[in-house]
Write a protein that holds these residues in place. Sequence first.
Motif, short mmCIF file in Angstrom:
data_model
loop_
_atom_site.label_atom_id
_atom_site.label_comp_id
_atom_site.label_asym_id
_atom_site.label_seq_id
_atom_site.Cartn_x
_atom_site.Cartn_y
_atom_site.Cartn_z
N GLU A 86 0.83 -1.21 0.00
CA GLU A 86 0.00 0.00 0.00
C GLU A 86 0.86 1.26 0.00
OE1 GLU A 86 -3.00 0.11 3.12
OE2 GLU A 86 -3.36 -2.04 2.78
N LYS A 87 1.87 1.25 0.85
CA LYS A 87 2.75 2.43 0.96
C LYS A 87 3.47 2.67 -0.38
CE LYS A 87 6.17 1.80 3.69
NZ LYS A 87 6.95 1.49 4.87
N MET A 88 3.99 1.61 -0.99
CA MET A 88 4.74 1.77 -2.24
C MET A 88 3.82 2.19 -3.38
SD MET A 88 7.75 1.36 -1.28
CE MET A 88 8.59 1.43 -2.83
N VAL A 89 2.66 1.56 -3.48
CA VAL A 89 1.73 1.89 -4.55
C VAL A 89 1.23 3.32 -4.38
CG1 VAL A 89 -0.53 1.33 -5.58
CG2 VAL A 89 1.08 -0.50 -5.03
N ASN A 90 1.04 3.75 -3.14
CA ASN A 90 0.65 5.13 -2.87
C ASN A 90 1.67 6.11 -3.43
OD1 ASN A 90 -1.55 6.39 -1.81
ND2 ASN A 90 -0.76 6.50 0.27
N ASN A 91 2.95 5.75 -3.33
CA ASN A 91 4.03 6.62 -3.81
C ASN A 91 4.16 6.64 -5.32
OD1 ASN A 91 4.63 7.20 -1.16
ND2 ASN A 91 6.29 5.72 -1.03
N VAL A 92 3.90 5.51 -5.99
CA VAL A 92 4.20 5.43 -7.43
C VAL A 92 3.02 5.04 -8.30
CG1 VAL A 92 6.64 4.92 -7.06
CG2 VAL A 92 5.02 3.03 -7.29
N GLY A 93 1.89 4.67 -7.71
CA GLY A 93 0.76 4.10 -8.44
C GLY A 93 0.22 4.92 -9.59
N ARG A 94 0.21 6.22 -9.49
CA ARG A 94 -0.35 7.04 -10.56
C ARG A 94 0.73 7.61 -11.49
NH1 ARG A 94 -5.53 6.82 -9.45
NH2 ARG A 94 -6.27 6.96 -7.31
N SER A 105 -8.78 -9.61 -1.53
CA SER A 105 -9.68 -8.72 -2.26
C SER A 105 -9.63 -7.27 -1.75
CB SER A 105 -11.12 -9.24 -2.25
OG SER A 105 -11.56 -9.45 -0.94
N LEU A 106 -9.47 -7.08 -0.46
CA LEU A 106 -9.35 -5.72 0.07
C LEU A 106 -8.09 -5.05 -0.48
CD1 LEU A 106 -10.33 -3.45 1.91
CD2 LEU A 106 -9.05 -4.51 3.78
N GLU A 107 -7.00 -5.79 -0.50
CA GLU A 107 -5.74 -5.26 -1.03
C GLU A 107 -5.87 -4.94 -2.52
OE1 GLU A 107 -2.22 -3.61 -0.69
OE2 GLU A 107 -3.39 -4.40 0.97
N GLN A 108 -6.59 -5.77 -3.25
CA GLN A 108 -6.81 -5.52 -4.68
C GLN A 108 -7.58 -4.21 -4.87
OE1 GLN A 108 -8.81 -8.91 -6.37
NE2 GLN A 108 -6.93 -10.11 -6.53
N GLN A 109 -8.62 -3.99 -4.06
CA GLN A 109 -9.41 -2.75 -4.15
C GLN A 109 -8.55 -1.53 -3.86
OE1 GLN A 109 -12.57 -3.54 -1.36
NE2 GLN A 109 -14.05 -3.92 -3.01
N LEU A 110 -7.75 -1.61 -2.79
CA LEU A 110 -6.89 -0.48 -2.43
C LEU A 110 -5.88 -0.17 -3.53
CD1 LEU A 110 -6.31 -1.31 1.34
CD2 LEU A 110 -7.48 0.71 0.44
N ALA A 111 -5.30 -1.22 -4.11
CA ALA A 111 -4.33 -1.02 -5.20
C ALA A 111 -5.01 -0.32 -6.38
CB ALA A 111 -3.76 -2.37 -5.63
N PHE A 112 -6.19 -0.77 -6.71
CA PHE A 112 -6.93 -0.19 -7.83
C PHE A 112 -7.24 1.28 -7.57
CE2 PHE A 112 -10.87 0.49 -10.34
CZ PHE A 112 -10.32 0.27 -11.60
#
Length: 169
Positions: A86-94, A105-112
Amino acid sequence: MKTIFVDGYNVINSWPNLKKIKDYSYESSRQQLIGILQNYTGFNGYKMVIIFDAQFVKGSVQNKERQGNLIVVFTKEGETADDYIEKMVNNVGRKFEVCVVTSDSLEQQLAFQRGATRMSSMEFYNEVISTQKKIKASIEKRYLEKRNWLEERIDENTLKELEKMRRSH
């Protein structure tokens, strides 16, 4: 370059071959997964981060190790693989193309929600198997291109004469 974050234990507990290995050795299942993913990332040119929980290991500190395009992370005490992802995707996801591999499934939703694509551990298993077949086909093709058969280099009459000689002995 596409970056893939993999929840290591989630994958180990989902893939049939790794699940069997894990039953007698977590270390062996981790090493097997790392080897498989090194081939996968090398062939596809992706950057990959595989995360293993060390949340219940007293006094553990985060440990990161680079192996080619693959980064292996053991989380620190109290930190789950999900927390790290979550922390890493928050930094680079967009900003970059990011994919998260987990069946949670919760992690998948947060990543999305943070701009990453998601893939279940079994979808990823099928993707890796498909890539392994492509690697094998590529190796076989290279082998066939490199072979140098005598039959392919001489004319038909000489080939027939050689065959007559071979049969007469």
